[in-house]
Write an enzyme that holds these catalytic residues in place. Structure first.
Site, PDB file in Angstrom:
ATOM      1  NE  ARG A  38      -4.238  -2.286   1.757  1.00 54.60           N
ATOM      2  CZ  ARG A  38      -5.176  -2.406   2.305  1.00 54.60           C
ATOM      3  NH1 ARG A  38      -5.514  -2.071   3.784  1.00 54.60           N
ATOM      4  NH2 ARG A  38      -6.290  -2.925   1.837  1.00 54.60           N
ATOM      5  CD  GLN A  69      -3.201   6.218  -3.932  1.00 54.85           C
ATOM      6  OE1 GLN A  69      -3.174   6.593  -4.599  1.00 54.85           O
ATOM      7  NE2 GLN A  69      -2.933   6.484  -1.709  1.00 54.85           N
ATOM      8  CG  ASP A 114      -5.053  -1.807  -1.913  1.00 53.92           C
ATOM      9  OD1 ASP A 114      -5.392  -2.539  -2.052  1.00 53.92           O
ATOM     10  OD2 ASP A 114      -5.094  -0.670  -1.301  1.00 53.92           O
ATOM     11  CB  SER A 143      -8.830  -1.074  -2.072  1.00 56.75           C
ATOM     12  OG  SER A 143      -7.266  -0.385  -1.247  1.00 56.75           O
ATOM     13  CE1 TYR A 200      -0.422  -0.467   8.893  1.00 58.67           C
ATOM     14  CE2 TYR A 200       1.481   0.359   9.359  1.00 58.67           C
ATOM     15  CZ  TYR A 200       0.638  -0.110   8.264  1.00 58.67           C
ATOM     16  OH  TYR A 200       1.397  -0.147   7.109  1.00 58.67           O
TER      17      TYR A 200
END
Length: 426
Positions: free
Chosen positions: A122, A127, A130, A133, A230
């Protein structure tokens, strides 16, 4: 004749998506490839063969994979399918390698160079590639649509001469890509939306979509995020407080959508049997993690369960596939964006640069060996500089675990390395 890209029909009965669209077929031809699409590959995604043909593809049969230099798929090819593949072919798909060691070994035995799209890093450059996503976005949307359908009441508040219909209360557990889209969709439909996640940054994201954030916001919560964004592992005390708050909240909800799914780990149990029993008749739970064991106790893969107290637990498989026409278009773009990086623009041929960060991250097998370090055997050393798949965040840290099992004692933290950042929820 140029090199050939083959798009097969997915054989899994639960997989209606296809790995190409008329748009990507044109783009692939522009890269110098001859494109062959198996008859009926796009039928369940509302893309008939003639649309592929108009875009420049040849319509072929399954056996045509034998001459393909690149195979684009949605799901990992089975061992039976691999028997027809050319050794050395590049196979790009969602490989789902965790817990499927025999299937990964079969890819290596077939001699194909397999890329696992769900390992795409990521980063800004990737992008457009992905798949997690793009597909999670649609899963979050569809979860709300499925929940609304099973709820069989209106979601928005309606004021009429005959009286007022109250707005439905929707609770989203897990604010990743799927969760954020679920919030946005439920808000558009007029529901009163709340959401929870242990990452403090999620609070601002939830508020930006017009929903209310639910969490025990003590000092531990404020420090529950690493510098990389995270989640940190929460203490047993915090988990207990969060679970109690969540249980009280769930009892008042009309629709609950759970999205906590960590690659390579069983889904955490977020909603206990007691929580389900506390809900009103007619309430609905939609479990987006049912394929990995489920977030909701009592969820059954592929079924809508009706509980004794009149609550429905929705456990549809392959939720992005429930909007296959949209999911295929996005997935096909993801594949094309990645494949484009593997092509030499001068010679218009496949030229895989094994030193490229994207290749290092996603290459699962090559040259007859399993080379990804997360799956390679101990006696198979990965190439120098090979990307190491980071360990997943323990599932219990994403949203408070509602299971009755006691948490294991904390282990000492392992030494950090630049390449060992954990990934978040999809």
């Amino acid at each position: 004749m140029g090199q050939t890209v083959f798009i097969p029909r997915e054989l899994d009965a639960n997989e209606p998506r296809v790995a190409a669209s008329p748009d990507t077929v044109k783009r692939l031809a522009g890269l110098g490839f001859d494109v062959v699409v198996e008859t009926g590959a796009g039928t369940r995604s509302r893309i008939p063969d003639d649309e592929f043909a108009k875009a420049g593809a040849a319509i072929g049969k399954a056996a045509d994979v034998a001459k393909a230099d690149v195979v684009l798929k949605v799901r990992r090819p089975s061992e039976a399918e691999l028997k027809g593949y050319k050794s050395g072919a590049a196979v790009i798909a969602i490989m789902d390698p965790y817990g499927n060691d025999a299937a990964v070994a079969a890819l290596a035995k077939a001699g194909v160079t397999a890329f696992s799209m769900e390992f795409m890093p990521r980063i800004t450059r990737a992008q457009s590639m992905d798949v997690l996503s793009s597909q999670a976005n649609l899963a979050g949307y569809q979860a709300v649509i499925d929940g609304a359908s099973e709820y069989d009441r209106a979601l928005p508040m309606m004021m009429t001469a005959a009286g007022t219909v109250p707005a439905a209360k929707v609770f989203i557990m897990g604010v990743g890509v799927a969760g954020l889209q679920a919030i946005a969709t439920a808000r558009r439909l007029g529901a009163v939306v709340t959401a929870t996640d242990v990452r403090p940054a999620a609070k601002e994201q939830v508020a930006s979509l017009g929903a209310k954030f639910l969490a025990v916001e003590d000092e531990e919560f404020k420090a529950a995020e690493t510098a990389g964004g995270y989640a940190k592992e929460m203490s047993r005390e915090y988990q207990a407080k969060q679970a109690a708050l969540t249980a009280e909240h769930i009892a008042k909800q009309d629709i609950v959508i759970t999205t906590a799914l960590i690659p390579g780990r069983p889904a955490p149990k977020l909603v206990s049997e007691a929580m389900v029993a506390s809900m009103k008749p007619g309430s609905v739970l939609v479990d987006l993690a049912v394929e990995r064991g489920g977030n909701v106790e009592g969820a059954v893969p592929g079924q809508v369960v009706n509980t004794a107290n009149g609550v429905k637990i929705v456990g549809h498989l392959n939720v992005p596939g429930r909007v296959a026409a949209s999911a295929s278009l996005l997935y096909a773009r993801n594949l094309f964006a990645f494949l484009e990086t593997l092509v030499d623009k001068t010679t218009k041929t496949l030229a895989i640069n094994r030193d490229d960060d994207l290749v290092k991250a996603t290459m699962l097998t090559d040259g007859g060996k399993v080379i990804h370090p997360a799956f390679a055997k101990a006696d198979q050393q990965p190439p120098k500089g090979q990307y190491v798949e980071p360990a997943a965040i323990p599932a219990k840290t994403m949203v408070a675990d509602a299971s009755s099992k006691k948490a294991a004692p904390k282990k000492a933290a392992a030494p950090k390395s630049p390449s060992s950042k954990p990934k978040g929820i999809a």
